[in-house]
Design an enzyme around this catalytic site. Structure first.
Site, PDB file in Angstrom:
ATOM      1  CB  CYS A 129      -0.916  -0.021   1.227  1.00 54.55           C
ATOM      2  SG  CYS A 129      -1.948   1.434   1.360  1.00 54.55           S
ATOM      3  CD  GLU A 170      -7.483  -0.115  10.009  1.00 52.47           C
ATOM      4  OE1 GLU A 170      -7.263  -0.453   8.832  1.00 52.47           O
ATOM      5  OE2 GLU A 170      -8.501  -0.476  10.633  1.00 52.47           O
ATOM      6  CB  SER A 229      -8.038  -5.187   3.844  1.00 52.06           C
ATOM      7  OG  SER A 229      -8.770  -4.043   3.461  1.00 52.06           O
ATOM      8  CB  CYS A 361      -7.524   0.284  -4.112  1.00 56.38           C
ATOM      9  SG  CYS A 361      -9.273   0.213  -4.288  1.00 56.38           S
TER      10      CYS A 361
HETATM   11  N1  SAH Z   1      -6.865   0.643   6.112  1.00 56.82           N
HETATM   12  C1  SAH Z   1      -8.119   0.232   5.541  1.00 56.82           C
HETATM   13  C2  SAH Z   1      -8.648   1.155   4.490  1.00 56.82           C
HETATM   14  C3  SAH Z   1      -7.704   1.663   3.423  1.00 56.82           C
HETATM   15  S1  SAH Z   1      -7.207   0.572   2.148  1.00 56.82           S
HETATM   16  C4  SAH Z   1      -8.018  -1.184   4.999  1.00 56.82           C
HETATM   17  O1  SAH Z   1      -6.928  -1.737   4.981  1.00 56.82           O
HETATM   18  O2  SAH Z   1      -9.033  -1.757   4.654  1.00 56.82           O
HETATM   19  C5  SAH Z   1      -8.597   0.263   1.175  1.00 56.82           C
HETATM   20  C6  SAH Z   1      -8.442  -0.992   0.310  1.00 56.82           C
HETATM   21  O3  SAH Z   1      -7.423  -0.829  -0.673  1.00 56.82           O
HETATM   22  C7  SAH Z   1      -8.039  -2.210   1.133  1.00 56.82           C
HETATM   23  O4  SAH Z   1      -8.850  -3.312   0.836  1.00 56.82           O
HETATM   24  C8  SAH Z   1      -6.624  -2.476   0.695  1.00 56.82           C
HETATM   25  O5  SAH Z   1      -6.289  -3.825   0.848  1.00 56.82           O
HETATM   26  C9  SAH Z   1      -6.657  -2.006  -0.740  1.00 56.82           C
HETATM   27  N2  SAH Z   1      -5.329  -1.709  -1.262  1.00 56.82           N
HETATM   28  C10 SAH Z   1      -4.263  -1.212  -0.587  1.00 56.82           C
HETATM   29  N3  SAH Z   1      -3.202  -1.079  -1.388  1.00 56.82           N
HETATM   30  C11 SAH Z   1      -3.603  -1.493  -2.608  1.00 56.82           C
HETATM   31  C12 SAH Z   1      -2.971  -1.585  -3.885  1.00 56.82           C
HETATM   32  N4  SAH Z   1      -1.692  -1.202  -4.038  1.00 56.82           N
HETATM   33  N5  SAH Z   1      -3.681  -2.051  -4.921  1.00 56.82           N
HETATM   34  C13 SAH Z   1      -4.967  -2.392  -4.770  1.00 56.82           C
HETATM   35  N6  SAH Z   1      -5.631  -2.316  -3.617  1.00 56.82           N
HETATM   36  C14 SAH Z   1      -4.957  -1.887  -2.538  1.00 56.82           C
END
Ligand code: SAH
Length: 381
Positions: A129, A170, A229, A361
């Site tokens: 992420c 988060e 997630s 995302c």
């Molecule tokens: N912290 C929270 C919300 C933010 S991320 C969480 O983890 O759910 C929102 C979504 O984006 C999450 O499902 C995460 O797994 C996804 N995500 C994070 N990095 C990503 C990436 N590089 N490509 C695609 N999805 C990603």
């Protein structure tokens, strides 16, 4: 009773009407006047309506990207923050990102989802992420969260149907303010967004999920949407990608989600799975994932269960900056989904929107912020 124009202005952003009226009463402003001001701010987009005054953060950047359903808009707000703990380094602002995503509903109606940030940066440290690479800078207040909706609704001028806490941060690391923001956004005298149209997405902090379990049993909160997630099919892979898994594993996650299912009256929970080639896309991973999802499938022995209570959302990985992994190919995504189908798992595929502008995302996080400060990751122990 004081005249509304004479008193110090009070912003209702982040407050319920009830809280706003109480606050106004302390200044000698009556409930009727407070209601008018509250409605003006949330329904007409007023920034001045005594005693309400709203100072919205400046939008310093904006990107549009055409997609099939319309246009994805990412905007960056600059929060002035003169006294936070980084100011001694000469920085007195924080930038946060929000994304407006057009969607086509089942009936063909166009809807808009607003993806909001709950923190500047994030402490969770997930390897894939972008936001995680910043570390946590600070958590947002309820008012700063609601200001993202206000800008989307009245500066961008877009009716927002759904809100997802899937931007930077988060939400379970900032749950008090997130709950306050949701109470405000769902207030029927204000923004009036239905509780069912708001979704909190989490890495799976069990402490926070327990609080949500309690919260959804309060009046008006039952329909709050929930997304987890998961991103891996076993603890070994998950712990590599998501440090939080060292504290709470996939079995514990499944347990709390099943408890949540009971108190949420069988409402669906969304399970998100970011598909990263060479990391979590093997056929054996699909098999493990299907096994983990089993308890969320339709259970004919449970009278009340209407159908699947888990909805799997496969998200093709969007490469973060300096990513060691590529995005999956179309074939890889399809092969993985087909394998899940063969186990009877219903899969929703999230179409990538906004990848070019780093608005997709996991791509939220500004280069400027990254350059300046690195706060050590403080994954809860
Ligand atoms: N912290 C929270 C919300 C933010 S991320 C969480 O983890 O759910 C929102 C979504 O984006 C999450 O499902 C995460 O797994 C996804 N995500 C994070 N990095 C990503 C990436 N590089 N490509 C695609 N999805 C990603």
């Amino acid at each position: 009773m004081a005249r509304a124009d004479d008193i110090q202005p009070i912003s209702p952003l982040g407050m319920t009407l009830e809280a706003y009226q109480q606050r106004c009463a302390e200044e000698g402003v009556g409930p009727g006047r407070a209601l008018e001001a509250y409605k003006a701010v949330f329904r007409e987009g007023a920034t001045h309506s005594a005693p309400a005054k709203v100072t919205l953060p400046e939008i310093i950047k904006r990107h549009e990207e055409p997609v099939n359903e319309g246009v994805t808009i990412k905007f960056v707000q600059r929060l002035l923050n003169p006294d936070h703990r980084l100011s001694h380094r000469g920085i007195d602002f924080d930038d946060i990102e929000s994304v407006i995503i057009p969607m086509l509903g089942r009936s063909g109606k166009k809807t808009h989802t607003l993806c909001v940030s709950s923190q500047v940066g994030c402490a969770m440290g997930c390897d894939f992420c972008e936001t995680a690479q910043m570390g946590l800078i600070r958590s947002l207040s309820a008012s700063e969260i609601v200001a993202q909706w206000h800008a989307a609704r009245f500066i961008e001028g877009i009716e927002i149907d759904n809100i997802v806490f899937m931007g930077m941060g988060e939400p379970l690391d900032n749950l008090d303010e997130v709950f306050k923001a949701i109470a405000c956004l769902t207030d029927r005298y204000g923004a009036g967004i239905p509780m069912a149209n708001i979704t909190i997405s989490t890495v799976g902090r069990i402490d926070g999920l327990k609080r949500i379990k309690h919260q959804v049993q309060q009046e008006g909160w039952k329909r709050l949407g929930l997304a987890l997630s998961l991103n891996a099919s076993n603890d070994e892979v998950r712990s590599q990608l998501m440090p939080i898994n060292n504290k709470w594993n996939m079995q514990e996650l499944q347990d709390i989600l099943l408890q949540l299912r009971e108190v949420r009256g069988g409402r669906k929970i969304m399970i998100e799975y970011v598909l990263i080639p060479g990391v979590n896309n093997d056929p054996t991973h699909a098999d493990e994932l299907a096994a983990w999802m089993k308890p969320f499938l339709k259970d004919p022995t449970r009278e009340k269960a209407k159908g699947h209570t888990g909805l799997l959302n496969v998200i093709p990985y969007n490469p973060r900056r300096d990513s060691p992994w590529p995005a999956p190919t179309e074939q890889q995504v399809e092969a993985f989904i087909d394998r899940l189908y063969s186990h009877g798992i219903f899969v929703n595929r999230r179409r990538t929107k906004g990848r070019d502008t780093m608005a997709a995302c996991g791509q939220l996080g500004t280069a400027e912020i990254r350059k300046r400060a690195f706060v050590p990751l403080n994954t809860p122990k």
